[in-house]
Design a protein around this motif. Structure first.
Motif, PDB file in Angstrom:
ATOM      1  N   ARG A   3      10.200  -4.220   5.197  1.00 15.18           N
ATOM      2  CA  ARG A   3      10.247  -3.273   6.312  1.00 15.18           C
ATOM      3  C   ARG A   3       9.068  -2.304   6.264  1.00 15.18           C
ATOM      4  O   ARG A   3       8.459  -1.994   7.287  1.00 15.18           O
ATOM      5  CB  ARG A   3      11.565  -2.501   6.280  1.00 15.18           C
ATOM      6  CG  ARG A   3      11.782  -1.595   7.484  1.00 15.18           C
ATOM      7  CD  ARG A   3      13.122  -0.885   7.385  1.00 15.18           C
ATOM      8  NE  ARG A   3      14.217  -1.850   7.272  1.00 15.18           N
ATOM      9  CZ  ARG A   3      15.439  -1.535   6.876  1.00 15.18           C
ATOM     10  NH1 ARG A   3      15.718  -0.284   6.541  1.00 15.18           N
ATOM     11  NH2 ARG A   3      16.375  -2.465   6.809  1.00 15.18           N
ATOM     12  N   VAL A   4       8.738  -1.824   5.073  1.00 15.88           N
ATOM     13  CA  VAL A   4       7.612  -0.906   4.910  1.00 15.88           C
ATOM     14  C   VAL A   4       6.310  -1.549   5.378  1.00 15.88           C
ATOM     15  O   VAL A   4       5.516  -0.943   6.113  1.00 15.88           O
ATOM     16  CB  VAL A   4       7.501  -0.458   3.441  1.00 15.88           C
ATOM     17  CG1 VAL A   4       6.172   0.259   3.184  1.00 15.88           C
ATOM     18  CG2 VAL A   4       8.670   0.447   3.059  1.00 15.88           C
ATOM     19  N   GLU A  47       6.118  -2.172   9.224  1.00 15.03           N
ATOM     20  CA  GLU A  47       5.757  -0.942   9.919  1.00 15.03           C
ATOM     21  C   GLU A  47       4.266  -0.642   9.751  1.00 15.03           C
ATOM     22  O   GLU A  47       3.602  -0.203  10.696  1.00 15.03           O
ATOM     23  CB  GLU A  47       6.599   0.209   9.385  1.00 15.03           C
ATOM     24  CG  GLU A  47       8.076   0.115   9.770  1.00 15.03           C
ATOM     25  CD  GLU A  47       8.913   1.207   9.133  1.00 15.03           C
ATOM     26  OE1 GLU A  47       8.359   2.000   8.327  1.00 15.03           O
ATOM     27  OE2 GLU A  47      10.134   1.285   9.421  1.00 15.03           O
ATOM     28  N   ALA A  48       3.731  -0.910   8.566  1.00 12.75           N
ATOM     29  CA  ALA A  48       2.304  -0.667   8.323  1.00 12.75           C
ATOM     30  C   ALA A  48       1.434  -1.598   9.152  1.00 12.75           C
ATOM     31  O   ALA A  48       0.318  -1.240   9.535  1.00 12.75           O
ATOM     32  CB  ALA A  48       1.992  -0.834   6.835  1.00 12.75           C
ATOM     33  N   SER A  49       1.924  -2.803   9.447  1.00 12.76           N
ATOM     34  CA  SER A  49       1.123  -3.770  10.202  1.00 12.76           C
ATOM     35  C   SER A  49       0.838  -3.301  11.623  1.00 12.76           C
ATOM     36  O   SER A  49      -0.136  -3.740  12.245  1.00 12.76           O
ATOM     37  CB  SER A  49       1.824  -5.132  10.233  1.00 12.76           C
ATOM     38  OG  SER A  49       2.938  -5.131  11.119  1.00 12.76           O
ATOM     39  N   ALA A  50       1.665  -2.410  12.145  1.00 17.56           N
ATOM     40  CA  ALA A  50       1.467  -1.930  13.517  1.00 17.56           C
ATOM     41  C   ALA A  50       0.163  -1.167  13.664  1.00 17.56           C
ATOM     42  O   ALA A  50      -0.427  -1.138  14.757  1.00 17.56           O
ATOM     43  CB  ALA A  50       2.642  -1.052  13.946  1.00 17.56           C
ATOM     44  N   ASP A  51      -0.309  -0.549  12.595  1.00 16.98           N
ATOM     45  CA  ASP A  51      -1.562   0.217  12.623  1.00 16.98           C
ATOM     46  C   ASP A  51      -2.627  -0.424  11.758  1.00 16.98           C
ATOM     47  O   ASP A  51      -3.437   0.265  11.133  1.00 16.98           O
ATOM     48  CB  ASP A  51      -1.302   1.651  12.163  1.00 16.98           C
ATOM     49  CG  ASP A  51      -0.390   2.410  13.109  1.00 16.98           C
ATOM     50  OD1 ASP A  51      -0.608   2.303  14.336  1.00 16.98           O
ATOM     51  OD2 ASP A  51       0.535   3.086  12.644  1.00 16.98           O
ATOM     52  N   SER A 102       4.771  -9.877  11.762  1.00 14.83           N
ATOM     53  CA  SER A 102       3.697  -8.896  11.677  1.00 14.83           C
ATOM     54  C   SER A 102       3.034  -8.648  13.029  1.00 14.83           C
ATOM     55  O   SER A 102       2.901  -9.559  13.857  1.00 14.83           O
ATOM     56  CB  SER A 102       2.637  -9.369  10.672  1.00 14.83           C
ATOM     57  OG  SER A 102       1.509  -8.511  10.682  1.00 14.83           O
TER      58      SER A 102
END
Length: 300
Positions: A251-252, A255-259, A289
């Motif tokens: 999950r972490v 979420e990081a893949s969005a930016d 992703s």
């Protein structure tokens, strides 16, 4: 001799996006680009009796696919050296063999004829789970594919065996002039219901409970320090940030893949094991992703 960047092509829209991504990648690293189209259809057509001079339809289609992809690559960047091959064999086996002498393998998300809505094509998933070289699955939102974030994210695990993934990510960040963000997920230990706490144990110092709660985050921070030492040594010009984030690793990182414009994770390859070797985190990223995913293997 420089190892080529190999991209699997089948004429689908997904593979065309992979070609575009691979051309840009080859240009950054000064690598030749090899386009590979593999299908068992051509093999079956060859063994059929033929009473005419015309080439089998499958062979014609395969040649058209690689020719159009090669032309697309040359138009995108005329400086990249492009070669193309048509192989009458299983796509997974063909790409795995090609990966034994490749800088990396690049695939799209879906192949031709796959049901719309599938999360990830079987060829891409199997190649990512078995290849001995880095595999990049080109997926995600248009802005992430365009490199608008200017950031490579790498997931850092428990073991220092994942250093290869971190260095791969640093090299990609340096080639692009992007920042590198190293992310380590951590979880607080779960106490069983009814287990004693610092408050319920007579004479126990409450600070011990606080220290125990902080230990996972401190360990995560130490993992980041260990993983990034080689980056500081080998890629000192890369702008590196680090984050230890509480939560499930998949999950972490999702979420990081969005930016991010590329997210990199490691994958273990056990000697003599021929099944799919892909952890749950890499599996989740390959399916969900928001940006391209690089899976970097390391032997155990």
């Amino acid at each position: 001799m420089e190892l080529p960047l190999v991209v699997g092509v089948d004429g689908s829209e997904s593979s065309l996006l992979a070609v575009d991504w691979a051309v840009d990648e080859a240009a950054r690293h000064g690598l030749p680009l090899r386009l590979v189209h593999a299908s068992l259809r051509e093999r079956y057509e060859r063994v059929r009796p033929s009473f005419g001079a015309d080439r089998p339809a499958g062979e014609v289609m395969a040649q058209n696919i690689v020719a159009s992809c090669a032309e697309r690559a040359r138009l995108r960047d005329p400086e990249v050296k492009v070669s193309a091959d048509v192989v009458a064999a299983d796509p997974v086996s063909t790409l795995l063999r090609a990966g034994s002498e490749a800088f990396a393998l690049v695939t799209g998300v879906h192949g031709r004829g796959e049901v719309a809505g599938l999360l990830l094509g079987s060829v891409s998933l199997t190649v990512a789970a078995r290849a001995m070289c880095p595999v990049v699955v080109v997926r995600g939102e248009a802005r992430n594919l365009a490199g608008s974030a200017g950031r490579v994210v790498v997931g850092v695990g428990d073991s220092t065996a994942g250093t290869g993934a971190v260095l791969f990510a640093a090299r990609e960040a340096e080639a692009r002039g992007w920042a590198l963000s190293a992310v380590r997920a951590w979880r607080s230990p779960v106490r069983e219901p009814g287990s004693p706490t610092a408050e319920s144990v007579p004479g126990e110092d409450p600070r011990l409970a606080a220290d125990a709660a902080g230990a996972p985050e401190e360990q995560a921070s130490a993992n980041l320090d260990d993983a990034l030492r080689a980056v500081a040594r080998e890629h000192p010009e890369v702008d590196v940030s680090r984050r230890a984030v509480e939560g499930p690793a998949h999950r972490v990182l999702l979420e990081a893949s969005a930016d991010a414009d590329l997210i990199v994770v490691g994958a273990q390859r056990r000697h003599g094991h021929f099944g799919l070797q892909l952890g749950s985190v890499a599996h989740a990223l390959l399916h969900h992703s928001a940006c391209p995913v690089a899976v970097v293997p390391h032997r155990v």
